[in-house]
Design an enzyme around this catalytic site. Structure first.
Site, PDB file in Angstrom:
ATOM      1  N   ARG A 272       1.032  -1.094  -0.317  1.00 41.56           N
ATOM      2  CA  ARG A 272       0.088   0.061  -0.421  1.00 41.56           C
ATOM      3  C   ARG A 272       0.888   0.779   0.012  1.00 41.56           C
ATOM      4  NH1 ARG A 272      -2.193  -3.711  -1.077  1.00 41.56           N
ATOM      5  NH2 ARG A 272      -4.574  -5.394  -0.650  1.00 41.56           N
TER       6      ARG A 272
ATOM      7  N   SER B 110     -11.467  -0.229   3.203  1.00 41.48           N
ATOM      8  CA  SER B 110      -9.921  -0.359   4.434  1.00 41.48           C
ATOM      9  C   SER B 110      -9.930   1.147   5.183  1.00 41.48           C
ATOM     10  CB  SER B 110     -10.061  -1.786   4.258  1.00 41.48           C
ATOM     11  OG  SER B 110     -10.249  -2.305   3.228  1.00 41.48           O
TER      12      SER B 110
ATOM     13  N   GLU C 286      -5.184   3.626   5.890  1.00 40.07           N
ATOM     14  CA  GLU C 286      -5.483   3.960   4.505  1.00 40.07           C
ATOM     15  C   GLU C 286      -5.437   5.351   3.568  1.00 40.07           C
ATOM     16  OE1 GLU C 286      -6.501   0.835   1.214  1.00 40.07           O
ATOM     17  OE2 GLU C 286      -6.170   0.408   3.265  1.00 40.07           O
TER      18      GLU C 286
END
Length: 351
Positions: A160, A239, A343
């Site tokens: 990520r 998420s 995130e």
């Protein structure tokens, strides 16, 4: 190139949250994108880039500067090489590659947002990451004031993360090139156990591309991870927290906390992350810390379908959302000694 002043930004995000921008510019060509960026840089105006808005948390006060909505379009397929303009809708592009019989991104179906955001976040789900298929990213370099081509290695991809995320003020993604696979209508080998189980096959097997895509869409929809304007569980950024990656020493301490709280028989999720590190599940941590599906009484709550998604139930403010996020972070840390990291990108606010 469209220009608006005191323009609301909430409609451009999947959270449907955030105040207005002083100025909103919508660019539909690479040249318009570059011109808007150069103008902001030349005048010292703060610049916010918006694609699909699926990974943004914008403060209630909005953005004092120019918000640039990248709405470029372009889908080019030459054999197994795919090139997408940054503004292409990602989930539509995935559907078109499956229709073309090409494998490599089929398990990334249903992910909201634009193609230009995928290398920034190294988007991944259900056993696939875009870093496995991206060969080149064309971007405008705000430092050198020129268009550059970055190879896969240049992008410095990790979980990520990427070079673009590490230096967010430098590059503006314009186009992304992928190298896909012609496997005779079959998917790439399935790497995610849940997907394989749902398809009744073993991990590592290939299945028809359409079956892989449809299965992933069903799995995502069951977790509120496919956009639906009528379903408030999808008024989210998907998420909200990344899965923590711990050193072996940190994981050992974490296991001890789990045993103290939940008993010796309980083993937390653990996946090798290489270099003596272990990845565990943020969703598991949140649930076991007491933040179950649907948690919350205010206008921002945990999704009723998935503990990893924080949602706007319709009347929330960004501060409502952040209050819930901070409560979850503090609760998980108190319970297990692990600090969750958000995130989505935050604009004008922080946890």
């Amino acid at each position: 190139m469209q220009e608006l002043h005191d323009a609301p930004l909430a409609p451009l995000t999947t959270f449907r949250l955030g105040g207005p921008a002083t100025r909103l510019v919508t660019a539909t060509t690479d040249a318009e994108v570059i011109a808007a960026v150069r103008e902001a840089d030349d005048t010292g105006t703060p610049l916010l880039l918006i694609g699909g808005g699926s990974n943004l948390v914008i403060g209630d006060k909005g953005f004092d500067g120019t918000a640039l909505h990248i709405a470029t379009r372009g889908f080019s397929l030459d054999g197994t090489t795919l090139e997408l303009a940054a503004g292409e809708i990602w989930t539509d592009a995935v559907a078109r590659t499956v229709e073309a019989g090409l494998a490599g991104v089929e398990c990334l179906a249903g992910i909201p947002g634009s193609a230009g955001a995928t290398p920034i976040q190294n988007v991944g789900a259900y056993g696939q990451e875009v870093s496995a298929t991206i060969t080149e990213v064309t971007a405008y370099d705000r430092r050198s004031r020129e268009t550059v081509a970055l190879s896969n290695a240049d992008c410095a991809f990790s979980y990520r993360h990427s070079r673009f995320k590490a230096d967010p003020e430098r590059y503006v993604v314009l186009r992304v090139r992928f190298e896909l696979e012609d496997a005779g209508g079959l998917s790439a080998p399935l790497r995610y156990a849940e997907t394989a189980r749902a398809l009744g096959v073993e991990a590592g097997d290939r299945v028809p591309l359409t079956a892989a895509r449809e299965t992933v869409l069903k799995l995502r929809a069951g977790k509120g991870m496919v956009l639906d304007s009528e379903d408030h569980d999808t008024w989210s950024a998907g998420s909200f927290f990344t899965n923590p990656i711990l050193t072996d020493e940190q994981f050992a301490a974490f296991r001890s906390r789990v045993a103290e709280r939940l008993g010796d028989a309980v083993e937390p999720p653990a996946f090798s992350a290489g270099d003596g590190r272990v990845k565990t599940s943020a969703a598991w941590l949140i649930d076991k810390a007491g933040f179950t599906k649907g948690y919350g009484t205010g206008p921002a709550r945990i999704s009723t379908k998935h503990t990893l998604a924080l949602t706007n139930r319709g009347e929330a403010t960004t501060e409502d959302l952040l209050a819930l996020a901070r409560e979850v972070v503090a609760g998980v840390h108190d319970a297990f000694g692990v600090t969750l990291v958000n995130e989505p990108v935050t604009v004008g606010v922080s946890l």
